[in-house]
Design a protein around this motif. Sequence first.
Motif, mmCIF file in Angstrom:
data_model
loop_
_atom_site.group_PDB
_atom_site.id
_atom_site.type_symbol
_atom_site.label_atom_id
_atom_site.label_comp_id
_atom_site.label_asym_id
_atom_site.label_seq_id
_atom_site.Cartn_x
_atom_site.Cartn_y
_atom_site.Cartn_z
ATOM 1 N N ALA A 113 3.044 5.587 -2.672
ATOM 2 C CA ALA A 113 3.744 5.935 -3.422
ATOM 3 C C ALA A 113 4.142 6.514 -4.737
ATOM 4 O O ALA A 113 4.471 8.025 -5.396
ATOM 5 C CB ALA A 113 5.650 5.794 -2.965
ATOM 6 N N LEU A 114 3.156 5.985 -5.721
ATOM 7 C CA LEU A 114 3.347 5.979 -7.163
ATOM 8 C C LEU A 114 1.578 6.983 -7.088
ATOM 9 O O LEU A 114 1.840 7.121 -8.326
ATOM 10 C CB LEU A 114 3.245 4.706 -7.892
ATOM 11 C CG LEU A 114 3.959 3.971 -7.609
ATOM 12 C CD1 LEU A 114 3.824 2.325 -8.332
ATOM 13 C CD2 LEU A 114 5.254 4.184 -8.331
ATOM 14 N N GLY A 115 1.639 7.733 -6.256
ATOM 15 C CA GLY A 115 0.051 8.213 -6.574
ATOM 16 C C GLY A 115 -1.024 7.806 -6.951
ATOM 17 O O GLY A 115 -2.033 8.199 -7.285
ATOM 18 N N THR A 139 -5.926 1.481 -4.756
ATOM 19 C CA THR A 139 -4.969 0.429 -4.631
ATOM 20 C C THR A 139 -5.290 -0.419 -3.413
ATOM 21 O O THR A 139 -4.946 -1.780 -3.496
ATOM 22 C CB THR A 139 -4.205 1.295 -2.935
ATOM 23 O OG1 THR A 139 -3.517 2.264 -3.161
ATOM 24 C CG2 THR A 139 -3.206 0.682 -2.527
ATOM 25 N N MET A 140 -6.531 -0.286 -3.371
ATOM 26 C CA MET A 140 -7.512 -1.381 -2.926
ATOM 27 C C MET A 140 -7.618 -2.523 -3.137
ATOM 28 O O MET A 140 -7.866 -3.413 -3.572
ATOM 29 C CB MET A 140 -8.827 -0.749 -1.839
ATOM 30 C CG MET A 140 -9.439 -2.252 -0.980
ATOM 31 S SD MET A 140 -8.521 -3.056 0.498
ATOM 32 C CE MET A 140 -7.886 -1.481 1.656
ATOM 33 N N PHE A 141 -8.277 -1.874 -4.986
ATOM 34 C CA PHE A 141 -8.955 -2.756 -5.575
ATOM 35 C C PHE A 141 -7.727 -3.394 -6.244
ATOM 36 O O PHE A 141 -7.931 -4.372 -7.199
ATOM 37 C CB PHE A 141 -9.617 -1.814 -6.241
ATOM 38 C CG PHE A 141 -10.978 -2.113 -5.116
ATOM 39 C CD1 PHE A 141 -12.110 -3.114 -5.844
ATOM 40 C CD2 PHE A 141 -11.945 -1.096 -4.678
ATOM 41 C CE1 PHE A 141 -13.479 -3.020 -4.875
ATOM 42 C CE2 PHE A 141 -12.692 -1.033 -3.776
ATOM 43 C CZ PHE A 141 -13.711 -2.665 -4.190
ATOM 44 N N LYS A 142 -7.115 -2.209 -7.069
ATOM 45 C CA LYS A 142 -5.679 -2.827 -7.817
ATOM 46 C C LYS A 142 -4.210 -3.923 -7.198
ATOM 47 O O LYS A 142 -4.045 -4.034 -8.509
ATOM 48 C CB LYS A 142 -5.477 -2.053 -8.410
ATOM 49 C CG LYS A 142 -6.955 -0.884 -9.291
ATOM 50 C CD LYS A 142 -6.662 0.337 -10.074
ATOM 51 C CE LYS A 142 -7.140 0.757 -11.342
ATOM 52 N NZ LYS A 142 -6.698 1.275 -11.984
ATOM 53 N N VAL A 143 -4.298 -3.408 -6.021
ATOM 54 C CA VAL A 143 -3.227 -4.049 -5.642
ATOM 55 C C VAL A 143 -3.052 -4.825 -4.267
ATOM 56 O O VAL A 143 -3.208 -6.719 -4.212
ATOM 57 C CB VAL A 143 -2.537 -2.855 -5.304
ATOM 58 C CG1 VAL A 143 -0.665 -3.176 -4.202
ATOM 59 C CG2 VAL A 143 -2.494 -1.875 -6.319
ATOM 60 N N SER A 197 0.728 -1.354 0.082
ATOM 61 C CA SER A 197 -0.112 -0.333 -0.049
ATOM 62 C C SER A 197 0.794 1.586 -0.243
ATOM 63 O O SER A 197 0.777 1.917 -0.956
ATOM 64 C CB SER A 197 -1.065 -0.166 1.312
ATOM 65 O OG SER A 197 -1.913 -0.981 1.315
ATOM 66 N N GLU A 198 2.164 0.892 0.290
ATOM 67 C CA GLU A 198 2.789 1.998 1.053
ATOM 68 C C GLU A 198 3.122 3.321 -0.666
ATOM 69 O O GLU A 198 3.287 3.997 -0.975
ATOM 70 C CB GLU A 198 3.884 2.473 2.305
ATOM 71 C CG GLU A 198 3.607 2.227 2.914
ATOM 72 C CD GLU A 198 5.065 1.786 4.048
ATOM 73 O OE1 GLU A 198 5.656 2.074 4.008
ATOM 74 O OE2 GLU A 198 4.317 1.547 5.448
#
Length: 310
Positions: free
Chosen positions: A179-181, A187-191, A174-175
């Motif tokens: 950092a990638l914007g 972040t939640m649904f793609k990472v 998540s960090e």
Amino acid sequence: MREMVASNDIVAIPQRHWGRKVAGVFVAAAALWVVSLFVFTPNINWETVWEYLTFRTIIAGIGVTIVLTVISMIGGAIFGVIAALMRLSQSTVLRTVSWVYLWVFRGTPFLVQIIFWYNLALFLPRIGWGTFSVSTNVVMTSFVAASIALTLNSGAIMAEIIRGGILSVDAGQSEAATALGMSRLNTMFKVVLPQAFRVIVPATGNHLIGMLKETSLVSVIAAQELLTQTQIIYGRNYQVIELLIVASFWYLVMTSICTFLQQRLEARLALSVSGRGDPKDRRGKRRRPAVDLEAPLTDIVSPQPRNEEK
């Protein structure tokens, strides 16, 4: 100097485990005795079992059971994702509402929830507003009450499964996305969620199997699923055990299919994510190892430099 024995000349003799063999024979004999006691008892009319195994109403009950399971799992997954994200939210109100939802539906018996929703008319006589309202008894049929109860109960369980899967992902993911914007939602649904599937899928498969069996509890409100149809039949011919064997057989068939699909999905997910399993690519060809396994160890660790022409 002693000559070293080649590894091909070494013959490994496995140790004999007599205790395992004796225990295996004993367990097999006990299992055969239990099966024979069940099959060859004169108190069970197996002709009735074979007669009703593919009975029309039994097959219809299986269809209702499958539909209830699919509805509860799809709705439970939606409610579970929402409740899990609310539990992990920074908002106190969202966390509190989600906690109360989980506390109520995980803390009360499922059978009580089914009866509650079926008798919702005691608390809410009509659904709607003014002239656009209908009687709750008309809307809240046994099938609708069963679907709502199964979905909300499944959502509470799925929320904890999804929350556990999200927390299993390293915080550095998540960090890095931040950092990638990337936004918090992306972040939640793609990472995070794609990586959490490794934890979510096995638990969800077990929950699916449990939910498939828990649909039998809606027979208390006569939802016309498999167990209800079984009860209707043995209420007429009084062949209780025979009809319960029929229902148990079909529950075993459905749970076995779900177990097989769960294992296949877990194996494919583990192979695609972590690279475990048989080292073959998707076309079925064995991957070429990165290191030549036939080469001497000295060449692998410290390869000889090439002779360059001057």
